[in-house]
Each structure stands twice: as C-alpha cells, then as structure tokens.
Scaffold this active site. Structure first.
Site, PDB file in Angstrom:
ATOM      1  N   ASP A  61       0.855  -1.213  -0.009  1.00 35.67           N
ATOM      2  CA  ASP A  61      -0.249  -0.016   0.007  1.00 35.67           C
ATOM      3  C   ASP A  61       0.459   1.657   0.020  1.00 35.67           C
ATOM      4  O   ASP A  61       1.299   1.785   1.446  1.00 35.67           O
ATOM      5  CB  ASP A  61      -1.497  -0.129   1.188  1.00 35.67           C
ATOM      6  CG  ASP A  61      -1.912   0.993   1.218  1.00 35.67           C
ATOM      7  OD1 ASP A  61      -0.996   1.550   1.055  1.00 35.67           O
ATOM      8  OD2 ASP A  61      -2.655   1.251   1.862  1.00 35.67           O
ATOM      9  N   ARG A  71       0.205   4.331   2.031  1.00 34.08           N
ATOM     10  CA  ARG A  71       0.416   3.872   3.509  1.00 34.08           C
ATOM     11  C   ARG A  71       1.631   4.508   3.409  1.00 34.08           C
ATOM     12  O   ARG A  71       1.968   5.064   4.525  1.00 34.08           O
ATOM     13  CB  ARG A  71       0.156   3.083   3.653  1.00 34.08           C
ATOM     14  CG  ARG A  71      -0.014   2.865   5.344  1.00 34.08           C
ATOM     15  CD  ARG A  71      -0.126   1.865   5.749  1.00 34.08           C
ATOM     16  NE  ARG A  71       1.501   0.388   5.656  1.00 34.08           N
ATOM     17  CZ  ARG A  71       2.348   0.436   6.361  1.00 34.08           C
ATOM     18  NH1 ARG A  71       2.328   0.001   7.740  1.00 34.08           N
ATOM     19  NH2 ARG A  71       3.495  -0.144   6.049  1.00 34.08           N
ATOM     20  N   GLU A 108       2.324   2.799  13.706  1.00 35.87           N
ATOM     21  CA  GLU A 108       1.153   2.529  12.558  1.00 35.87           C
ATOM     22  C   GLU A 108       0.217   1.170  12.729  1.00 35.87           C
ATOM     23  O   GLU A 108       0.202   0.589  12.817  1.00 35.87           O
ATOM     24  CB  GLU A 108       1.698   2.272  11.201  1.00 35.87           C
ATOM     25  CG  GLU A 108       0.893   2.032   9.982  1.00 35.87           C
ATOM     26  CD  GLU A 108      -0.536   1.239   9.789  1.00 35.87           C
ATOM     27  OE1 GLU A 108      -1.305   1.346  10.629  1.00 35.87           O
ATOM     28  OE2 GLU A 108      -0.350   0.220   8.746  1.00 35.87           O
ATOM     29  N   HIS A 126      -5.206   0.348   1.042  1.00 42.10           N
ATOM     30  CA  HIS A 126      -5.644  -1.309   2.094  1.00 42.10           C
ATOM     31  C   HIS A 126      -7.042  -1.612   2.847  1.00 42.10           C
ATOM     32  O   HIS A 126      -7.538  -2.734   2.863  1.00 42.10           O
ATOM     33  CB  HIS A 126      -4.273  -2.259   2.494  1.00 42.10           C
ATOM     34  CG  HIS A 126      -3.985  -2.299   3.725  1.00 42.10           C
ATOM     35  ND1 HIS A 126      -3.210  -0.822   4.163  1.00 42.10           N
ATOM     36  CD2 HIS A 126      -3.593  -2.386   5.051  1.00 42.10           C
ATOM     37  CE1 HIS A 126      -3.286  -0.446   5.654  1.00 42.10           C
ATOM     38  NE2 HIS A 126      -3.357  -1.958   5.935  1.00 42.10           N
TER      39      HIS A 126
HETATM   40  N1  SAH Z   1       5.470  -0.372  11.988  1.00 44.86           N
HETATM   41  C1  SAH Z   1       4.521  -2.090  11.022  1.00 44.86           C
HETATM   42  C2  SAH Z   1       3.575  -2.488  11.391  1.00 44.86           C
HETATM   43  C3  SAH Z   1       2.181  -2.095  11.554  1.00 44.86           C
HETATM   44  S1  SAH Z   1       1.250  -3.093  11.412  1.00 44.86           S
HETATM   45  C4  SAH Z   1       4.546  -0.742   9.069  1.00 44.86           C
HETATM   46  O1  SAH Z   1       3.617  -0.097   9.661  1.00 44.86           O
HETATM   47  O2  SAH Z   1       4.408  -1.578   8.650  1.00 44.86           O
HETATM   48  C5  SAH Z   1       1.059  -3.353  13.535  1.00 44.86           C
HETATM   49  C6  SAH Z   1       1.626  -4.337  13.954  1.00 44.86           C
HETATM   50  O3  SAH Z   1       2.069  -3.938  15.732  1.00 44.86           O
HETATM   51  C7  SAH Z   1       2.099  -5.583  13.973  1.00 44.86           C
HETATM   52  O4  SAH Z   1       2.654  -6.347  13.447  1.00 44.86           O
HETATM   53  C8  SAH Z   1       1.065  -6.074  15.801  1.00 44.86           C
HETATM   54  O5  SAH Z   1       1.933  -7.789  15.758  1.00 44.86           O
HETATM   55  C9  SAH Z   1       2.312  -4.548  16.384  1.00 44.86           C
HETATM   56  N2  SAH Z   1       1.666  -4.866  17.679  1.00 44.86           N
HETATM   57  C10 SAH Z   1       0.289  -4.095  17.521  1.00 44.86           C
HETATM   58  N3  SAH Z   1       0.299  -4.149  18.959  1.00 44.86           N
HETATM   59  C11 SAH Z   1       1.319  -4.737  20.019  1.00 44.86           C
HETATM   60  C12 SAH Z   1       1.644  -4.136  20.992  1.00 44.86           C
HETATM   61  N4  SAH Z   1       1.018  -3.945  21.925  1.00 44.86           N
HETATM   62  N5  SAH Z   1       3.416  -4.236  21.429  1.00 44.86           N
HETATM   63  C13 SAH Z   1       4.290  -4.784  20.519  1.00 44.86           C
HETATM   64  N6  SAH Z   1       3.730  -5.001  18.989  1.00 44.86           N
HETATM   65  C14 SAH Z   1       2.176  -4.373  18.964  1.00 44.86           C
END
Ligand code: SAH
Length: 381
Positions: A43, A46, A135, A315
C-alpha cells in the site's frame, strides 16, 4: 493492516516473555503471516505517507531517540534510522520481530535500530524517547484497538515535549448507495434459475440480511456517496485517553445530493502528521498560530494519510454498514440518526457498531453490526 479480515527484565531494552491472553495470542499470531505485511508494504499511499512524514520531521528525529510501537517488518524504524535518529527502539510482539532484525542488519542500521521482540505494555526501555512513531490504524480506524498501546507508550515512555507521528486522526461518515454489491450479493441469486434451472430467489432476504450483519470492508468511489461526509470524531493523540475510546458516539443529519437508493453508510478516516506546537521554535510559538496552516515552513511538515473514497484506494478501503432494506431519497432528503462505535465486550480488539437512522416517511431503523466475530468462530471450529 490487517488483522483478521481477509481477518521487568533487569537488563535494559528487553522484554519479559509475554504472558498473552488467548485473544492477544491469536491477534499477534495473525501478524506472523507475511501476507498482512505484504499488503501493508504494498500500500504505497500508506507507506509513502509515513516515509514522507518521517523525512519531513528530520529536524525532530536527527540525533534523537525514537520508539516504533508495533514495528512489524521494521520499515518505519528503518526510515527513522535513515532520517538520522540516534536510537530507534523497534518494539514488535509477533515473531515478525525476527525478520525485522534481519532487515535492520541488511540495511546496516543495527547500531541505531534495536528490535525488541515483546509486547509494548511489558517492555522496559533503557530511556525515555523524543519521538513515537506507530502505524496503529485498523479497519474503520478503531478495529484492533491498537491505539491503546500507543496511548500506553505515550504515557510511559514519551519525554515531556516529545512528538507523536501521526498526532491526530479523524473519523468520517457518509450515507451511500452501492448498486454493485446488490448485483454481486443479492441479485446474483435471481440469476441461478437461468444458470442452473433452479429458482433460488427465496434465499434473497437471507442474503440481504447477511450483508447487513457485519461491517464490510469495501472500496467505494465518489459515485457511491449520497451527501457531504460528516466528522464523527477528531482524535488528538497527545490528549486522548483509554476512556475516550470506550464509546465513540455521534448524531448526524445529512441532506442528500439527489435521487438515489440509500443502501447504507460508509466510515473512513484520515491521520495527520502535523508538527505540534510543542516542536516549534520559541519565536514561532509566540505567534500562537495554528501550526498546520500558519506558514509555509510549518505547512511543509504536515502530511495527511487519508482513506477517503474520493482519493486513491488504500488497503483499508472503506468500512461499510449496509441497511437491511434500501430507502429511497431525493434531493435534500434529510437523513437523521446516530452511530456508536465501541470495542466489543467479548473481545476488545473487535468492533461493535450501533446505527439508528430515520428518513422522511420511513420508520426509524436501528441495527447492530460487528467486526471480527467471524474470525473468532473460524478459530474455534
Ligand atoms: N510498523 C509496521 C507494522 C504495522 S502493523 C508497518 O508500518 O509496516 C502493526 C504491528 O504492530 C503488527 O506487527 C503487530 O503485531 C504489532 N503490535 C500491535 N500491538 C502491539 C503491542 N502492544 N506490542 C507490540 N507490537 C504490537
């Protein structure tokens, strides 16, 4: 994202072995799947919004300490490292953290970016941070409830005067018509007689009902929108609390553009990476202007990531609430009603939506929608 719809250690910078509830375990397990990360990185709207926002905040990042809440594959941490951060703590609860470590190493950022495989709420960092990037947005903005982890990190780890990227979010609502879905999911059953010689039209009320049970993630365009969108809620991420997220309510009154069948409502959001006053130099603060539109220097620092149906698809698409039965509207028809979004009682990562609406001479209709329950059912089976 995302999830579902498709789906104190003594040593510093370490995490306890997470004690996860089964709900959190299945949540984080979903992020071990590469396809979610493929979808997010694919995406470009994003990912480029984050890249632009990070590089436009270079002055705030250079030589500073950054925390990436939910680092996934580590992409945002790598951007921060490239933008000159002194240190980036990349916290990721899922096993994707192991891949993030490899990606950090192959970009020669291992001295700057420290990947911590742990749950944000349990991780102990060696120091407070100047910047938090995350994110966290789920479908319909609030699905997944990941914003709670950002709020936790902000309150525990952000230095006074530190900055959040993004720093605000806005949720929108608009009435829609969607003839395409009626053809694909409802009138489809009328065609069965021609296709197979069996009349299956009696299933139509059930098909229609099924459409209006769940919040659907679907891409809409300007042609589907029946009235100017309204802001359900603005979230200031510096100020928001957990309590503010327990229920988001809004009463609406739309005036329709013209003659159409009202088939439901669409919800979408944007997030803004706008330099906060806290980050402005003292002389700029004195001017006491809105930092988003005061001057070009500051304007340059504002990036908007929008999931509007008027803009290129992301997305997240849009979240659609279909009514059980369409209602005809004409120009200036008034659509009254209210919407309430809250985390589901059974699983706070899921979303529960109540919608009531009243148009002209039609009786008022009220409907409950869920987002995520199907996933739980399929996990049990
Ligand atoms: N920052 C990355 C992934 C975003 S998706 C990007 O922009 O591509 C959100 C991610 O946060 C996921 O991989 C999920 O496993 C992680 N996540 C969500 N809550 C969390 C928490 N409380 N502690 C650690 N990781 C977390």
């Amino acid at each position: 994202m995302r999830f579902g719809i498709v789906n104190r250690m003594a040593s510093l910078g370490r995490a306890k072995r997470p004690k996860l509830s089964s709900k959190d375990k299945s949540y984080f397990d979903s992020y071990c799947d590469i396809s979610i990360h493929e979808e997010m990185l694919g995406d470009a709207e994003r990912t480029n919004a984050y890249k632009n926002a990070i590089f436009q905040h270079k002055e705030a990042i250079q030589g500073k300490v950054v925390l990436d809440v939910g680092a996934g594959t580590g992409i945002l941490s790598c951007f921060c490292g490239q933008a000159g951060a002194a240190k980036v703590y990349a916290v990721e609860a899922s096993a994707m953290a192991e891949q993030a470590k490899k990606i950090v190493n192959s970009n020669n950022l291992q001295d700057c970016v420290q990947v911590i495989h742990g749950v944000m709420e349990e991780v102990i960092l060696p120091e407070k941070v100047d910047v938090i990037v995350s994110e966290w947005m789920g479908y319909c903005l609030l699905y997944e409830s990941m914003l709670l982890s950002v709020i936790y990190a902000r309150d525990k780890w952000l230095k006074p005067g530190g900055i959040l990227l993004p720093d605000s979010a806005t949720l929108y609502l608009s009435p829609i018509c969607d003839d395409e879905i009626m053809v694909d999911k409802v009138h489809f059953w009328n065609d069965m007689e021609d296709t197979y010689g069996v009349d299956m039209s009696s299933i139509i009320p059930f098909a229609r009902e099924s459409l209006s049970k769940e919040v659907m993630v679907k891409s809409l365009g300007a042609e589907n929108i029946l009235a100017h969108e309204q802001v359900v809620k603005n979230f200031d991420l510096y100020a928001i609390t957990k309590a503010n997220l327990s229920s988001v309510k809004y009463s609406f009154l739309f005036r329709c553009f013209g003659h159409a069948d009202l088939q439901g409502f669409a919800v979408w959001f944007d997030v803004n990476f706008c330099t906060n006053k806290k980050f402005l130099a003292d002389d700029e603060k004195k001017r006491d202007l809105n930092p988003c539109d005061s001057n070009t220097h500051v304007k340059k620092k504002s990036v908007l990531l929008s999931t509007s149906p008027y803009l290129p698809e992301t997305h997240w698409k849009q979240a659609v609430l279909y009514l059980k039965k369409e209602m005809q509207v004409v120009q200036d028809s008034k659509i009254h009603g209210s919407i309430e979004l809250s985390p589901s009682k059974d699983n706070p990562r899921f979303l529960s939506v109540n919608l009531s609406t009243k148009i002209d001479d039609y009786p008022e209709v009220s409907k409950h929608y869920s987002m995520g329950y199907d996933l739980e059912k399929s996990a049990i089976e």
